[in-house]
Enzyme design. Structure first.
Site, mmCIF file in Angstrom:
data_model
loop_
_atom_site.group_PDB
_atom_site.id
_atom_site.type_symbol
_atom_site.label_atom_id
_atom_site.label_comp_id
_atom_site.label_asym_id
_atom_site.label_seq_id
_atom_site.Cartn_x
_atom_site.Cartn_y
_atom_site.Cartn_z
ATOM 1 N N SER A 566 0.823 -1.198 0.000
ATOM 2 C CA SER A 566 0.000 0.000 0.000
ATOM 3 C C SER A 566 0.862 1.255 0.000
ATOM 4 O O SER A 566 1.729 1.412 -0.847
ATOM 5 C CB SER A 566 -0.950 -0.039 1.205
ATOM 6 O OG SER A 566 -1.966 0.896 1.073
ATOM 7 N N ASP A 652 -9.573 -3.100 -6.181
ATOM 8 C CA ASP A 652 -9.017 -2.171 -5.192
ATOM 9 C C ASP A 652 -9.592 -0.776 -5.429
ATOM 10 O O ASP A 652 -9.276 -0.122 -6.419
ATOM 11 C CB ASP A 652 -7.494 -2.145 -5.315
ATOM 12 C CG ASP A 652 -6.826 -1.424 -4.157
ATOM 13 O OD1 ASP A 652 -7.504 -0.640 -3.472
ATOM 14 O OD2 ASP A 652 -5.622 -1.651 -3.943
ATOM 15 N N HIS A 699 -8.382 -4.297 -1.887
ATOM 16 C CA HIS A 699 -7.107 -3.744 -1.423
ATOM 17 C C HIS A 699 -6.391 -4.674 -0.443
ATOM 18 O O HIS A 699 -5.167 -4.616 -0.315
ATOM 19 C CB HIS A 699 -7.375 -2.403 -0.755
ATOM 20 C CG HIS A 699 -6.142 -1.663 -0.341
ATOM 21 N ND1 HIS A 699 -5.245 -1.126 -1.249
ATOM 22 C CD2 HIS A 699 -5.635 -1.377 0.880
ATOM 23 C CE1 HIS A 699 -4.259 -0.535 -0.603
ATOM 24 N NE2 HIS A 699 -4.466 -0.673 0.688
#
Length: 735
Positions: A566, A652, A699
């Site tokens: 991330s 995502d 995600h």
């Protein structure tokens, strides 16, 4: 119970481009479809080959991948009985497999177990069960069936019992859906159980919720990635429709409902990156309007607990805008009435606060990374003592109090290579107890070392790093090294137990965790110095940590790999642009790489909310210049980069896929341009750029355990291949 860690974990899940937190999640899994698309390009001088090298490369990875998947399955099985939500999913997924017997006995020992007044509740793959503790040999009673509410394959997010244990509420999230559904079930006395049990009521798009009474539930409503409204649900009211009690007008503020540990107050927590405010609702008068504690002020962060008519407030009003504990009368809660209770010692970062009856307990981390507790008696606030926790501990997770507060604080301690251990602490007796002795097969060997080091950064700032290793540092020159980094949002680098990392350690790897600026390891100031225009400092810190390790004889560049996920990918990508020869390989998951492009698109999810972290390049040229100076996508130049595996997810909604694709395209082009212009580099290892683009995951990665194992195995296979390791030789390092 209110928990600062719990609140921030909720914010991370929905707002931050950060890691998944387990504080409010109980995992179950369903099958998902997935497409594995790997684009593996090997570059040669004046040649751009994709066909022959593509096929041979995939065969190489697949062979190792199968081997690692088998070993990962074995190590997850080995640690399936640890009290940790990480391994809960293994038990739930494999309930009907060969691992049934080894997993079944663990359900009573892990956090997904919780207690009512007369029952103990536990989680299974198909729902929630309970057993009557008043009976000698109780039979499990099913109280929530996921299939009966149309959520087969969904995951339980949060479970709450009403004060008298009359109603159970739980949120269930289906795959491919951001919002969860809240299901209410009337419990009764268990004598007339329905099979399957039928829900009393369901409410869609619920994020957080708490009971005020047996009939009144407060919940926050979620829309996409935002949460701005709080409703009151009265079960005695005709139609059971929710009544709006709070509506947040600021788009960058996230609203969450929690409960004080003594259950006297429902708290409406409204937080952004830069400020917060809290509203109070008395559990004994839930129909009254919420009362404001303190209106939000720029850069003021505060959180609230309650005991004996006093509010205990954790606010960043201490020296250097760090956290300290203050108190105020419940009826006069504004800032002018805040009186200091205690301030942690210099350099200690507050990680959590709990108020247990007559004591305030702070979980803290010192500058070297050691965890500890600081305890203040509420009737003698001039007295404070410290409780030393085991030196191997790197992560602490407190357990939510039950319907009655025993006065004991229960918490898990763990590290990336040490499975979680459950401890209990009584502040009244100043007594720390290990709740269960570790079994021999799960005990961490004494020759597993946790070493805390310091690295001087470019501007002289001392940066802490934690290293896990089996041999002494002086004997690690030939050991492979995996470096971890995050450095964003004031969030500590994830150091929870990971069976994957334990496997690497047993194979002789060294594991380094770099606590760079932008994270929260050294407090709020550590984050402030690494956000917005200071973001490049985190990159300098990361480079300093790797240089320090190599200078000490820990591994070498050709055996060093870097991993991030991330927002941590920003520092990793920036490091590759500035110092590509420091490392040989990189793995990135759900990588946020195009900061400049994303922050210039206010219509994208989270762009407005993230301005407090990265800045506003549209409104402030200084912010734009700062982002442009480190943004991984916009600083790629023709040079020999490390090999890279990027795992991205089509579902995502937090990280735009277009930015990942743009990064991959520019990186390939830069490597190709460099190799065409520098024929002498033919003798050096040629970098591979591999994109693992998955469908059917968001995600946080695959929800199916088998797919999750495959993803981890693929990453390990990639690292071994690119570092030129022989799997058998690395396993023999421990022999």
């Amino acid at each position: 119970m209110w928990s600062m860690t719990g609140l921030y974990s909720c914010l991370r899940v929905l707002i931050w481009r950060g890691k998944w937190s387990r504080d409010h999640c109980l995992f179950t899994y369903g099958r998902k479809a997935r497409i594995f698309q790997t684009i593996a390009c090997r570059y040669t001088v004046n040649t751009y080959s994709t066909t022959t090298e593509y096929s041979s490369q995939i065969r190489t990875y697949r062979s190792l991948e199968r081997s690692f998947k088998k070993r990962l399955r074995a190590i997850y099985r080995r640690f399936s009985e640890v009290p940790d939500n990480t391994t809960v999913k293994l038990c739930l997924l494999l309930r009907n497999t060969d691992f049934k017997n080894s997993c079944h006995s663990t359900d009573m020992q892990i956090f997904p177990q919780f207690h009512g007044h007369n029952h103990v509740y536990f989680i299974e793959a198909d729902g929630i069960y309970r057993m009557d503790t008043r009976k000698g040999d109780p039979e499990p009673e099913k109280v929530l069936c996921l299939a009966s509410v149309g959520e087969r394959g969904g995951s339980l997010q949060r479970v709450r019992l009403s004060p008298s244990e009359q109603v159970l509420a739980a949120t269930v999230k289906s795959p491919h859906r951001e919002e969860a559904r809240c299901v209410l079930v009337r419990l009764g006395d268990g004598t007339r159980a329905l099979d399957p049990p039928q829900p009393l009521l369901t409410v869609d798009k619920v994020f957080s919720f708490e009971w005020a009474t047996d009939d009144i539930l407060f919940y926050s409503s979620q829309q996409g990635l935002g949460c701005h409204r709080v409703f009151r649900l009265d079960l005695t009211s005709p139609g059971n429709s929710g009544t709006l009690v709070y509506h947040e007008q600021q788009p960058d503020v996230f609203v969450e409902v929690s409960l004080s540990r003594d259950r006297r107050l429902v708290l409406v927590n409204c937080s952004s990156k830069r400020s917060s405010e809290v509203w109070l609702i008395g559990s004994e008068a839930p129909l009254r309007e919420p009362a404001l504690v303190q209106a939000r002020l720029p850069e003021l962060l505060y959180f609230v607990e309650h005991s004996h008519g006093q509010l205990y407030i954790l606010a960043n009003t201490g020296p250097g805008q760090e956290y300290q504990v203050l108190k105020a009368p419940l009826l006069s809660p504004t800032m002018e009435h805040w009186d200091p209770v205690c301030t942690p010692g210099t350099g200690r970062a507050v990680k959590d606060m709990e108020v247990l009856q007559n004591h305030c307990v702070l979980a803290t981390r010192d500058p070297s990374g050691l965890l500890g507790l600081q305890v203040v008696p509420l009737d003698q606030t001039d007295t404070m003592w410290s409780v030393q926790l085991p030196q191997w501990a790197c992560a602490i997770e407190t357990k939510r109090a039950g319907l009655t507060d025993s006065g004991w604080l229960e918490f898990l301690l763990s590290s990336p290579v040490h499975p979680p251990v459950l401890y209990c602490y009584s502040p009244r007796e100043n007594n720390l107890l290990l709740q269960e002795e570790e079994r021999e097969e799960r005990r961490t060997p004494q020759d597993y070392h946790t070493t805390r080091l310091e690295a001087p950064s470019l501007d002289g700032t001392i940066v802490p790093l934690t290293v896990f290793h089996t041999s002494v540092l002086e004997e690690l020159s030939c050991a492979p090294l995996l470096v971890h980094v995050y450095g964003a949002y004031g969030t500590d680098l994830n150091m929870d137990f990971s069976p994957d990392r334990r496997l690497l350690l047993e194979d002789g790897w060294a594991l380094a965790y770099c606590h760079v600026r932008g994270g929260g390891e050294l407090g709020l100031g550590w984050h402030r110095r690494g956000r917005m225009e200071g973001k490049l400092r985190g990159v300098e810190d990361l480079a300093a940590c790797i240089h320090r390790l190599h200078d000490l004889g820990v591994s070498r560049p050709s055996l060093t790999a870097l991993t991030a996920r991330s927002a941590g990918a920003i520092l990793a990508g920036a490091l590759c642009n500035l110092h590509p020869r420091l490392i040989r390989a990189v793995t990135l998951q759900a990588p946020f790489l195009d900061v400049l492009g994303t922050m210039q698109e206010p219509g994208l999810p989270l762009t407005l909310e993230e301005r407090g972290e990265w800045g506003d390049p549209l409104a402030d040229p200084r912010h734009r210049d700062a982002i442009a100076s480190y943004c991984p996508v916009h600083n790629i130049t023709p040079q020999l980069y490390p090999s890279m595996l990027l795992t991205a997810y089509r579902g995502d909604s937090r990280v735009p896929l277009a930015g990942v694709m743009r990064y991959v395209e520019r990186l390939r082009e830069a490597i190709h341009t460099h190799l065409n212009g520098h024929p002498e580099t033919e003798s050096k290892p040629t970098p591979r750029v591999v994109l693992d683009l998955q469908t059917g995951a968001d995600h946080f990665g695959p929800e199916d355990f088998e797919l999750s194992l495959t993803e981890s195995a693929r990453q390990l296979a990639f690292l071994h291949t690119e570092l030129g390791l022989n799997q058998q030789k690395t396993k023999n390092r421990r022999k």
